[in-house]
Design a protein around this motif. Structure first.
Motif, PDB file in Angstrom:
ATOM      1  N   ARG A 268      16.441  15.169  -2.235  1.00 35.73           N
ATOM      2  CA  ARG A 268      17.896  14.968  -2.224  1.00 35.73           C
ATOM      3  C   ARG A 268      18.346  13.905  -3.212  1.00 35.73           C
ATOM      4  NH1 ARG A 268      19.991  15.775   4.009  1.00 35.73           N
ATOM      5  NH2 ARG A 268      18.942  17.782   4.353  1.00 35.73           N
ATOM      6  N   GLY A 269      17.386  13.127  -3.726  1.00 34.58           N
ATOM      7  CA  GLY A 269      17.706  12.156  -4.764  1.00 34.58           C
ATOM      8  C   GLY A 269      17.466  12.711  -6.157  1.00 34.58           C
ATOM      9  N   ASP A 270      17.280  14.033  -6.262  1.00 37.68           N
ATOM     10  CA  ASP A 270      17.051  14.737  -7.522  1.00 37.68           C
ATOM     11  C   ASP A 270      15.753  14.285  -8.201  1.00 37.68           C
ATOM     12  OD1 ASP A 270      17.978  16.822  -9.190  1.00 37.68           O
ATOM     13  OD2 ASP A 270      18.680  15.383 -10.684  1.00 37.68           O
ATOM     14  N   ARG A 271      14.792  13.841  -7.402  1.00 39.43           N
ATOM     15  CA  ARG A 271      13.486  13.448  -7.930  1.00 39.43           C
ATOM     16  C   ARG A 271      12.523  14.623  -7.836  1.00 39.43           C
ATOM     17  NH1 ARG A 271      15.358   8.650  -5.085  1.00 39.43           N
ATOM     18  NH2 ARG A 271      15.010   9.891  -3.188  1.00 39.43           N
ATOM     19  N   ASN A 272      11.647  14.761  -8.820  1.00 37.00           N
ATOM     20  CA  ASN A 272      10.644  15.823  -8.820  1.00 37.00           C
ATOM     21  C   ASN A 272       9.446  15.395  -7.970  1.00 37.00           C
ATOM     22  OD1 ASN A 272      11.914  17.700 -10.636  1.00 37.00           O
ATOM     23  ND2 ASN A 272      11.468  16.256 -12.282  1.00 37.00           N
ATOM     24  N   ILE A 273       9.242  16.119  -6.880  1.00 29.17           N
ATOM     25  CA  ILE A 273       8.225  15.784  -5.892  1.00 29.17           C
ATOM     26  C   ILE A 273       7.215  16.935  -5.794  1.00 29.17           C
ATOM     27  CG2 ILE A 273       7.797  15.283  -3.447  1.00 29.17           C
ATOM     28  CD1 ILE A 273       9.246  13.033  -4.891  1.00 29.17           C
ATOM     29  N   THR A 274       5.940  16.598  -5.572  1.00 27.97           N
ATOM     30  CA  THR A 274       4.904  17.614  -5.423  1.00 27.97           C
ATOM     31  C   THR A 274       4.015  17.284  -4.228  1.00 27.97           C
ATOM     32  OG1 THR A 274       4.838  18.166  -7.780  1.00 27.97           O
ATOM     33  CG2 THR A 274       2.854  18.650  -6.505  1.00 27.97           C
ATOM     34  N   LEU A 275       3.753  18.284  -3.396  1.00 29.35           N
ATOM     35  CA  LEU A 275       2.753  18.133  -2.343  1.00 29.35           C
ATOM     36  C   LEU A 275       1.393  18.002  -3.016  1.00 29.35           C
ATOM     37  CD1 LEU A 275       3.880  20.893   0.198  1.00 29.35           C
ATOM     38  CD2 LEU A 275       4.453  18.466   0.212  1.00 29.35           C
ATOM     39  N   ARG A 276       0.611  17.027  -2.615  1.00 27.24           N
ATOM     40  CA  ARG A 276      -0.608  16.719  -3.362  1.00 27.24           C
ATOM     41  C   ARG A 276      -1.562  17.912  -3.408  1.00 27.24           C
ATOM     42  NH1 ARG A 276      -3.105  12.471   1.136  1.00 27.24           N
ATOM     43  NH2 ARG A 276      -3.652  14.067   2.674  1.00 27.24           N
ATOM     44  N   PRO A 277      -1.996  18.308  -4.613  1.00 33.48           N
ATOM     45  CA  PRO A 277      -2.956  19.402  -4.746  1.00 33.48           C
ATOM     46  C   PRO A 277      -4.400  18.920  -4.745  1.00 33.48           C
ATOM     47  CG  PRO A 277      -2.096  18.832  -6.893  1.00 33.48           C
ATOM     48  CD  PRO A 277      -1.416  17.917  -5.911  1.00 33.48           C
ATOM     49  N   GLU A 278      -4.608  17.610  -4.869  1.00 34.49           N
ATOM     50  CA  GLU A 278      -5.938  17.005  -4.844  1.00 34.49           C
ATOM     51  C   GLU A 278      -5.766  15.529  -4.518  1.00 34.49           C
ATOM     52  OE1 GLU A 278      -7.512  14.976  -7.791  1.00 34.49           O
ATOM     53  OE2 GLU A 278      -5.414  14.440  -7.905  1.00 34.49           O
ATOM     54  N   GLY A 279      -6.869  14.836  -4.233  1.00 37.57           N
ATOM     55  CA  GLY A 279      -6.759  13.494  -3.699  1.00 37.57           C
ATOM     56  C   GLY A 279      -6.871  12.354  -4.684  1.00 37.57           C
ATOM     57  N   THR A 280      -7.549  12.574  -5.820  1.00 28.17           N
ATOM     58  CA  THR A 280      -7.875  11.462  -6.712  1.00 28.17           C
ATOM     59  C   THR A 280      -6.646  10.788  -7.310  1.00 28.17           C
ATOM     60  OG1 THR A 280     -10.014  12.447  -7.274  1.00 28.17           O
ATOM     61  CG2 THR A 280      -9.137  10.815  -8.797  1.00 28.17           C
ATOM     62  N   ALA A 281      -5.686  11.581  -7.797  1.00 30.66           N
ATOM     63  CA  ALA A 281      -4.537  10.997  -8.482  1.00 30.66           C
ATOM     64  C   ALA A 281      -3.784  10.017  -7.589  1.00 30.66           C
ATOM     65  CB  ALA A 281      -3.596  12.110  -8.964  1.00 30.66           C
ATOM     66  N   GLY A 282      -3.559  10.372  -6.324  1.00 27.12           N
ATOM     67  CA  GLY A 282      -2.858   9.482  -5.406  1.00 27.12           C
ATOM     68  C   GLY A 282      -3.638   8.213  -5.112  1.00 27.12           C
ATOM     69  N   VAL A 283      -4.971   8.340  -5.013  1.00 30.07           N
ATOM     70  CA  VAL A 283      -5.810   7.168  -4.745  1.00 30.07           C
ATOM     71  C   VAL A 283      -5.796   6.223  -5.946  1.00 30.07           C
ATOM     72  CG1 VAL A 283      -8.172   6.392  -4.325  1.00 30.07           C
ATOM     73  CG2 VAL A 283      -7.278   8.363  -3.084  1.00 30.07           C
ATOM     74  N   VAL A 284      -5.867   6.776  -7.151  1.00 32.15           N
ATOM     75  CA  VAL A 284      -5.813   5.936  -8.351  1.00 32.15           C
ATOM     76  C   VAL A 284      -4.447   5.265  -8.454  1.00 32.15           C
ATOM     77  CG1 VAL A 284      -5.937   5.922 -10.873  1.00 32.15           C
ATOM     78  CG2 VAL A 284      -7.526   7.339  -9.563  1.00 32.15           C
ATOM     79  N   ARG A 285      -3.390   6.000  -8.144  1.00 29.67           N
ATOM     80  CA  ARG A 285      -2.040   5.409  -8.162  1.00 29.67           C
ATOM     81  C   ARG A 285      -1.960   4.223  -7.206  1.00 29.67           C
ATOM     82  NH1 ARG A 285       0.671   4.625  -4.131  1.00 29.67           N
ATOM     83  NH2 ARG A 285       0.359   6.745  -3.333  1.00 29.67           N
ATOM     84  N   ALA A 286      -2.540   4.362  -6.003  1.00 32.78           N
ATOM     85  CA  ALA A 286      -2.548   3.268  -5.034  1.00 32.78           C
ATOM     86  C   ALA A 286      -3.366   2.084  -5.547  1.00 32.78           C
ATOM     87  CB  ALA A 286      -3.107   3.756  -3.701  1.00 32.78           C
ATOM     88  N   PHE A 287      -4.479   2.358  -6.188  1.00 29.77           N
ATOM     89  CA  PHE A 287      -5.342   1.318  -6.745  1.00 29.77           C
ATOM     90  C   PHE A 287      -4.582   0.484  -7.770  1.00 29.77           C
ATOM     91  CE2 PHE A 287      -8.541  -0.058  -9.907  1.00 29.77           C
ATOM     92  CZ  PHE A 287      -9.441  -0.730  -9.086  1.00 29.77           C
ATOM     93  N   VAL A 288      -3.771   1.172  -8.588  1.00 34.10           N
ATOM     94  CA  VAL A 288      -2.994   0.475  -9.620  1.00 34.10           C
ATOM     95  C   VAL A 288      -1.770  -0.206  -9.019  1.00 34.10           C
ATOM     96  CG1 VAL A 288      -1.624   0.789 -11.725  1.00 34.10           C
ATOM     97  CG2 VAL A 288      -3.796   2.011 -11.447  1.00 34.10           C
ATOM     98  N   GLN A 289      -1.021   0.522  -8.194  1.00 36.99           N
ATOM     99  CA  GLN A 289       0.232  -0.006  -7.629  1.00 36.99           C
ATOM    100  C   GLN A 289      -0.025  -1.278  -6.828  1.00 36.99           C
ATOM    101  OE1 GLN A 289       2.723   2.869  -5.547  1.00 36.99           O
ATOM    102  NE2 GLN A 289       3.403   1.303  -4.101  1.00 36.99           N
ATOM    103  N   ASP A 290      -1.089  -1.305  -6.045  1.00 40.99           N
ATOM    104  CA  ASP A 290      -1.380  -2.460  -5.198  1.00 40.99           C
ATOM    105  C   ASP A 290      -2.282  -3.495  -5.879  1.00 40.99           C
ATOM    106  OD1 ASP A 290      -0.141  -1.845  -2.430  1.00 40.99           O
ATOM    107  OD2 ASP A 290      -1.128   0.019  -2.970  1.00 40.99           O
TER     108      ASP A 290
END
Length: 423
Positions: free
Chosen positions: A71-93
């Motif tokens: 609803r905020g016009d953001r492009n969102i994707t249901l995760r198709p695999e796990g690595t990208a999200g884990v790496v994002r968390a590693f960097v973000q935090d």
């Protein structure tokens, strides 16, 4: 109107869900032994995360992602695999600022729009591990061995590993040109999909499912012939460590995996599954540039993902019966209104003492209640009537032997503890 689960999804019902719980428990136990800590990331992420991390030319990004605008016009994707999200968390935090290596594992649902088939669904589940902060090939061997120990803990005997090196960026760029040079004379024979990758990412053609393309790439040059000294040393060391760990493997120089972020080590876990399109039940590799790609410092990474649906299929095909205990410790059968009321208190006491217990809630006759106890696979049935209640006693029947004993109500918990400890 009759509603059904969406195509490519399924319900896991009681009697089956216990198998899933066991697979998850074994994964957690293996990770505990290897000193991997759990991480839980969101089920959906920004679409660009997967476009940049997984790769624009992969089947996942091109054809399989569940993407939408919120609803905020953001492009969102249901995760198709796990690595990208884990790496994002590693960097973000900013975990990269902490002492390394960082060793994580995850479990959860993933989503890909693909043709449902045996062991492959649109919502599926993965168990994966990710390690950051070390380029040591011994860590590659540890990760591969962890997955094999997981299969072993479940009783899968036919699991094996195929390994390859996809080199680093320097030697891969040389191999890329050689592969294009080889494939160009076959341009008119490549499928439309493979042809679109010829100049964008020719290594992906090695992973083609098209029968004619498979014939063509069978004669393609091997990436192992173009490894530079650093990549060659890493690959040789990996094989040495796998030998030391007793992990059986086969070198497959056509193995590139389905994701663009891999460097150096790539591997797949294989098992024979009759009737399935492929026998791959998991795989992974190194991704030494992905942390930097997501805005972090130069930091190596290594991991795998294992498809739990395919693990379950492998267990079924090998005839492995998981030691799942679905019975309860005690079922309370009552006769009379006072006994029925008092049974609630007994039930609560048993549960608070740590025992699984249940009773009838449908006002059934004693015979029907005993049948319910059988269906619940109760180890013991405690029979309470108004007369027994007035004496402060309860009749306990061991279902396996049929032996019955009159027990003080206030001693029931201790009685079950003694009996069950001998089971």
């Amino acid at each position: 109107m009759t509603y059904r689960a969406p195509r490519g999804t399924f319900d896991v019902m009681a009697g089956e869900v216990e198998k899933w719980q066991l697979m998850e428990t074994r994964a957690r136990e293996i990770c505990r032994r290897f000193d991997y800590k759990e991480i839980r990331t969101p089920i959906f992420e920004m679409t660009e995360l997967f476009q940049r991390g997984v790769g624009e030319t992969t089947d996942i990004v091109e054809k399989e992602m569940y993407s939408f605008k919120d609803r905020g016009d953001r492009n969102i994707t249901l995760r198709p695999e796990g690595t990208a999200g884990v790496v994002r968390a590693f960097v973000q935090d900013k975990v990269f600022a902490q002492p390394q290596p960082t060793k994580w594992f995850y479990m959860g649902p993933m989503f890909r729009y693909e043709n449902p088939q045996a062991g492959r669904y649109r919502q599926f589940h993965q168990f994966g591990v990710e390690v950051f902060g070390s380029v040591d090939p011994a860590l590659d061997a540890e990760v591969i061995a962890l997955g094999m120990k997981y299969f072993e803990s479940l009783g899968i005997k036919g699991a094996r590993v195929e390994i390859n090196s996809v080199g680093d960026r320097d030697c891969r760029s040389v191999y890329r040109e050689k592969l294009i040079e080889y494939l160009e004379p076959y341009k008119d024979q490549l499928s439309k999909h493979d042809l679109s990758r010829l100049y964008r990412n020719p290594l992906r053609i090695l992973d083609s499912k098209d029968p004619r393309t498979k014939e063509i790439v069978a004669g393609a040059p091997s990436i192992l012939d173009y490894l530079n000294e650093k990549s060659e040393q890493h690959f040789q060391a990996l094989q040495k460590y796998l030998d030391l760990l007793g992990v059986p493997y086969v070198v497959n120089d056509r193995l590139v995996r389905g994701l663009d972020y891999y460097t150096l080590t790539a591997f797949e876990y294989m098992v024979d599954i009759p009737g399935a399109q492929a026998s791959t039940i998991g795989g992974g590799g190194r991704y030494n540039g992905l942390v930097e790609e997501f805005g972090g410092p130069e930091m190596p990474g290594m991991g795998f993902g294992i498809g739990l649906e395919r693990v379950l299929l492998a267990l079924t095909e090998e005839g492995v019966r998981l030691p799942v205990d679905t019975g309860i410790d005690c079922y309370i059968v009552t006769m009379g209104e006072e006994a029925k009321a008092h049974s609630l208190k007994i039930l609560q006491q048993l549960r608070m003492a740590g025992y699984s217990a249940d009773r009838d809630y449908l006002d059934r006759k004693i015979k029907a209640q005993m049948k319910a106890a059988d269906r619940a696979k109760a180890r013991f049935t405690a029979i309470l009537g108004d007369e027994e209640l007035s004496l402060g006693k309860i009749q306990v029947k061991e279902m396996a032997t049929g032996e019955q004993e009159l027990v003080e109500i206030n001693q029931l918990t201790d009685y079950l503890k003694q009996k069950l400890s001998k089971a």
